[in-house]
Write a protein that holds these residues in place. Structure first.
Motif, PDB file in Angstrom:
ATOM      1  N   THR A  10       0.816  -1.202   0.000  1.00 17.79           N
ATOM      2  CA  THR A  10       0.000   0.000   0.000  1.00 17.79           C
ATOM      3  C   THR A  10       0.841   1.240   0.000  1.00 17.79           C
ATOM      4  OG1 THR A  10      -1.680  -1.128   1.267  1.00 17.79           O
ATOM      5  CG2 THR A  10      -1.911   1.185   1.087  1.00 17.79           C
ATOM      6  N   ARG A  11       1.961   1.438   0.044  1.00 15.81           N
ATOM      7  CA  ARG A  11       2.871   2.563   0.127  1.00 15.81           C
ATOM      8  C   ARG A  11       3.142   2.882   1.568  1.00 15.81           C
ATOM      9  NH1 ARG A  11       4.573   3.593  -4.628  1.00 15.81           N
ATOM     10  NH2 ARG A  11       5.358   1.668  -3.795  1.00 15.81           N
ATOM     11  N   LEU A  12       4.264   2.553   1.910  1.00 18.28           N
ATOM     12  CA  LEU A  12       4.687   2.738   3.272  1.00 18.28           C
ATOM     13  C   LEU A  12       5.297   4.097   3.452  1.00 18.28           C
ATOM     14  CD1 LEU A  12       7.069  -0.077   2.610  1.00 18.28           C
ATOM     15  CD2 LEU A  12       4.626  -0.279   2.676  1.00 18.28           C
ATOM     16  N   ARG A  13       5.200   4.648   4.570  1.00 19.93           N
ATOM     17  CA  ARG A  13       5.943   5.859   4.874  1.00 19.93           C
ATOM     18  C   ARG A  13       5.820   6.331   6.293  1.00 19.93           C
ATOM     19  NH1 ARG A  13       4.801   5.054   0.356  1.00 19.93           N
ATOM     20  NH2 ARG A  13       2.760   4.331   0.235  1.00 19.93           N
ATOM     21  N   VAL A 300       2.038  -5.315   7.466  1.00 22.08           N
ATOM     22  CA  VAL A 300       0.874  -4.440   7.516  1.00 22.08           C
ATOM     23  C   VAL A 300       0.452  -4.064   6.100  1.00 22.08           C
ATOM     24  CG1 VAL A 300       2.231  -2.308   7.709  1.00 22.08           C
ATOM     25  CG2 VAL A 300      -0.106  -2.365   8.614  1.00 22.08           C
ATOM     26  N   ALA A 301      -0.849  -3.904   5.894  1.00 21.64           N
ATOM     27  CA  ALA A 301      -1.402  -3.514   4.592  1.00 21.64           C
ATOM     28  C   ALA A 301      -2.679  -2.725   4.815  1.00 21.64           C
ATOM     29  CB  ALA A 301      -1.687  -4.738   3.726  1.00 21.64           C
ATOM     30  N   ALA A 302      -3.003  -1.860   3.875  1.00 19.28           N
ATOM     31  CA  ALA A 302      -4.189  -1.012   3.999  1.00 19.28           C
ATOM     32  C   ALA A 302      -5.216  -1.364   2.939  1.00 19.28           C
ATOM     33  CB  ALA A 302      -3.807   0.457   3.891  1.00 19.28           C
ATOM     34  N   VAL A 303      -6.464  -1.512   3.367  1.00 19.96           N
ATOM     35  CA  VAL A 303      -7.588  -1.616   2.443  1.00 19.96           C
ATOM     36  C   VAL A 303      -7.981  -0.223   1.973  1.00 19.96           C
ATOM     37  CG1 VAL A 303     -10.009  -2.309   2.220  1.00 19.96           C
ATOM     38  CG2 VAL A 303      -8.407  -3.740   3.527  1.00 19.96           C
ATOM     39  N   SER A 304      -7.967   0.717   2.919  1.00 16.48           N
ATOM     40  CA  SER A 304      -8.348   2.099   2.643  1.00 16.48           C
ATOM     41  C   SER A 304      -7.807   2.978   3.760  1.00 16.48           C
ATOM     42  CB  SER A 304      -9.877   2.221   2.569  1.00 16.48           C
ATOM     43  OG  SER A 304     -10.451   1.975   3.856  1.00 16.48           O
ATOM     44  N   GLY A 355       3.339 -12.271   6.152  1.00 20.44           N
ATOM     45  CA  GLY A 355       3.075 -11.255   5.145  1.00 20.44           C
ATOM     46  C   GLY A 355       1.592 -11.093   4.921  1.00 20.44           C
ATOM     47  N   VAL A 356       1.167  -9.874   4.545  1.00 17.07           N
ATOM     48  CA  VAL A 356      -0.243  -9.613   4.267  1.00 17.07           C
ATOM     49  C   VAL A 356      -0.351  -8.659   3.092  1.00 17.07           C
ATOM     50  CG1 VAL A 356      -0.436  -7.669   5.881  1.00 17.07           C
ATOM     51  CG2 VAL A 356      -2.483  -8.988   5.294  1.00 17.07           C
ATOM     52  N   SER A 357      -1.404  -8.821   2.295  1.00 19.30           N
ATOM     53  CA  SER A 357      -1.663  -7.949   1.160  1.00 19.30           C
ATOM     54  C   SER A 357      -3.154  -7.669   1.101  1.00 19.30           C
ATOM     55  CB  SER A 357      -1.194  -8.613  -0.138  1.00 19.30           C
ATOM     56  OG  SER A 357      -1.352  -7.760  -1.253  1.00 19.30           O
ATOM     57  N   ALA A 358      -3.517  -6.466   0.624  1.00 19.75           N
ATOM     58  CA  ALA A 358      -4.915  -6.054   0.617  1.00 19.75           C
ATOM     59  C   ALA A 358      -5.231  -5.262  -0.644  1.00 19.75           C
ATOM     60  CB  ALA A 358      -5.222  -5.202   1.852  1.00 19.75           C
ATOM     61  N   THR A 359      -6.504  -5.278  -1.044  1.00 17.19           N
ATOM     62  CA  THR A 359      -6.969  -4.423  -2.127  1.00 17.19           C
ATOM     63  C   THR A 359      -8.068  -3.524  -1.606  1.00 17.19           C
ATOM     64  OG1 THR A 359      -8.755  -5.860  -2.920  1.00 17.19           O
ATOM     65  CG2 THR A 359      -6.533  -6.310  -3.745  1.00 17.19           C
ATOM     66  N   SER A 360      -8.355  -2.481  -2.367  1.00 23.04           N
ATOM     67  CA  SER A 360      -9.396  -1.531  -1.955  1.00 23.04           C
ATOM     68  C   SER A 360     -10.775  -2.176  -1.932  1.00 23.04           C
ATOM     69  CB  SER A 360      -9.391  -0.319  -2.884  1.00 23.04           C
ATOM     70  OG  SER A 360      -9.617  -0.719  -4.228  1.00 23.04           O
ATOM     71  N   ALA A 361     -10.925  -3.308  -2.610  1.00 24.28           N
ATOM     72  CA  ALA A 361     -12.208  -4.023  -2.594  1.00 24.28           C
ATOM     73  C   ALA A 361     -12.365  -4.869  -1.343  1.00 24.28           C
ATOM     74  CB  ALA A 361     -12.321  -4.901  -3.834  1.00 24.28           C
ATOM     75  N   GLY A 362     -11.325  -4.903  -0.495  1.00 23.98           N
ATOM     76  CA  GLY A 362     -11.407  -5.676   0.734  1.00 23.98           C
ATOM     77  C   GLY A 362     -10.913  -7.100   0.597  1.00 23.98           C
ATOM     78  N   ASN A 363     -10.278  -7.422  -0.545  1.00 24.64           N
ATOM     79  CA  ASN A 363      -9.687  -8.748  -0.698  1.00 24.64           C
ATOM     80  C   ASN A 363      -8.373  -8.810   0.073  1.00 24.64           C
ATOM     81  OD1 ASN A 363     -11.716  -9.638  -2.567  1.00 24.64           O
ATOM     82  ND2 ASN A 363     -10.710  -8.376  -4.116  1.00 24.64           N
ATOM     83  N   LEU A 364      -8.142  -9.925   0.773  1.00 25.18           N
ATOM     84  CA  LEU A 364      -6.988 -10.045   1.654  1.00 25.18           C
ATOM     85  C   LEU A 364      -6.313 -11.396   1.480  1.00 25.18           C
ATOM     86  CD1 LEU A 364      -8.909  -8.847   4.830  1.00 25.18           C
ATOM     87  CD2 LEU A 364      -7.180  -7.475   3.664  1.00 25.18           C
ATOM     88  N   THR A 385     -11.869 -12.314   3.675  1.00 26.08           N
ATOM     89  CA  THR A 385     -12.985 -11.722   2.936  1.00 26.08           C
ATOM     90  C   THR A 385     -13.781 -10.820   3.867  1.00 26.08           C
ATOM     91  OG1 THR A 385     -14.389 -13.627   3.413  1.00 26.08           O
ATOM     92  CG2 THR A 385     -13.177 -13.648   1.334  1.00 26.08           C
ATOM     93  N   GLY A 386     -14.319  -9.742   3.307  1.00 26.22           N
ATOM     94  CA  GLY A 386     -15.132  -8.841   4.090  1.00 26.22           C
ATOM     95  C   GLY A 386     -14.328  -7.846   4.891  1.00 26.22           C
ATOM     96  N   GLY A 387     -13.046  -7.615   4.515  1.00 25.78           N
ATOM     97  CA  GLY A 387     -12.182  -6.732   5.284  1.00 25.78           C
ATOM     98  C   GLY A 387     -12.274  -5.291   4.913  1.00 25.78           C
TER      99      GLY A 387
END
Length: 387
Positions: A10-13, A300-304, A355-364, A385-387
């Protein structure tokens, strides 16, 4: 980059902190707004197979996971990569640093199905057909990865005893930053991220060998497009390590790791989660996996901007096992809310999520490994699912 655990994730900073503020978050009941289920993932050999990172390719159903397996014929660990094609996970042949020696992969990131990078004992790139060897930054042991485009990649790690950042631009590696220290320090970056404006954040740890007890401080360095600055960050224990970082679309930043208390003679770990708002870093109170557990976060990963997931593991007093730690932060007032999820059904073997990865649609996706009672390790992939 993709929305995963750091870099693509998700872009870390991170950014400068003027003072440290401990924020007590409201801890939600046991269940967070997602269901995590184990899905089938292949193994190589019978001794050990493990995954260390996962990334979803932006705009596709494809995902990649990387790690290692034990080759009994060579008596050495060798790299392993797996790809999800939208239906199932399968092993894709990968390269090794040598024909017979030890090799493993610990980070993966991607911008497309033909621009997937992995780092560890070597640097390699999947071009849409196969993995090809890439040059490595001279003198740098890479530990964090952020793939910006087909012509730009950043890594963070260390060179000698100093945390170091390097950039690959149009086929050439250039060292961009080396952590300076006064006295005897060992500094290491564990993760890196670049935002859409070109700002860079690298996070890790700094051990001071001259101070009593040799404390370890969280380490955050920020490049604002002009200069590099080490930022002040909270250190709630005497050993504090940041393992990953993600930046949200609204400019907030989350970094995760472990805070270890060694004051009693032993080592008592607990989850470390830092959040940056408006130029100030604060330490969040992360709920335990269960009462009395010892916990740490690895990714860590961000859905939104209102939903962030972090994963790791905890020691369970009730089961006697190591269990995956799945922590969900949601925006809720100034502090937000943190809640812990558990795989369903329960795994019933020791396991961790690295490790974890996420999309804006809530897929994890979360990846790691299990330790069955029969011995050895087996790959672990959890779908959320449902994240």
């Amino acid at each position: 980059m993709t929305s995963r655990s750091g870099s693509a994730r998700t872009r870390l900073r991170l950014t400068v902190i003027l003072f440290t503020l401990a924020v007590v978050l409201s801890v939600a009941p046991a269940q967070a707004a997602a269901t995590w289920t184990r899905v089938a993932s292949p193994n190589r050999g019978t001794v050990a197979s493990a995954l260390q990172d996962v990334v979803m390719v932006p705009g596709t159903s494809t995902a990649w996971a990387v790690g290692y397996y034990y080759d009994s014929n060579l008596a050495a660990y060798r790299t392993m990569t797996q790809r999800f094609n939208g239906t199932s996970w399968s092993i894709v042949p990968s390269l090794n640093a040598s024909s017979t020696g030890y090799s493993q992969l610990n980070r993966v990131d991607a911008t497309s199905t033909s621009n997937v990078w992995a780092i560890g004992s070597l640097v390699e790139r999947y071009n849409g057909t196969n993995w090809v060897a890439m040059s490595s930054p001279a003198g740098v042991a890479p530990r964090g990865l952020d793939v910006v485009s087909p012509t730009e990649v950043w890594v963070a790690g260390y060179s000698g005893s100093a945390a170091t950042v390097a950039q690959w631009k149009n086929g050439t590696w250039t060292t961009r930053y080396t952590q300076a220290s006064t006295g005897r320090h060992l500094t290491v970056f564990e993760a890196i991220a670049v935002d859409a404006a070109g700002q860079v954040w690298a996070v890790g740890w700094d051990r001071d060998y001259d101070a009593p007890g040799r404390p370890v401080s969280s380490l955050v360095v920020h490049y604002n497009g002009t200069s590099w600055t080490r930022e002040a960050t909270p250190n709630p224990a005497n050993r504090n390590t940041l393992n990953d970082v993600v930046v949200l679309a609204n400019g907030e930043v989350f970094a995760v790791g472990v805070a270890q208390d060694t004051s009693g003679g032993g080592i008592t770990p607990r989850s470390l989660m830092l959040r940056r708002q408006g130029g100030t870093w604060s330490s969040l109170t992360v709920p335990k996996g269960e009462a009395g557990s010892q916990d740490q976060l690895l990714s860590v990963a961000a859905v939104s901007s209102t939903s962030v997931w972090s994963v790791g593991y905890y020691s369970s007093p009730s089961s006697g096992l190591y269990e995956p730690l799945l922590v969900h932060w949601t925006a809720n007032g100034d502090a937000g809310t943190l809640a812990v999820s558990h795989p369903s059904p329960a795994l019933t073997v020791s396991a961790l999520a690295s490790g974890v990865s996420a999309t804006s649609a809530g897929n994890l996706w979360a990846a790691g490994y299990t330790s069955p009672p029969s011995g050895g390790n087996a790959t672990l992939i959890l779908k959320g699912t449902g994240g």
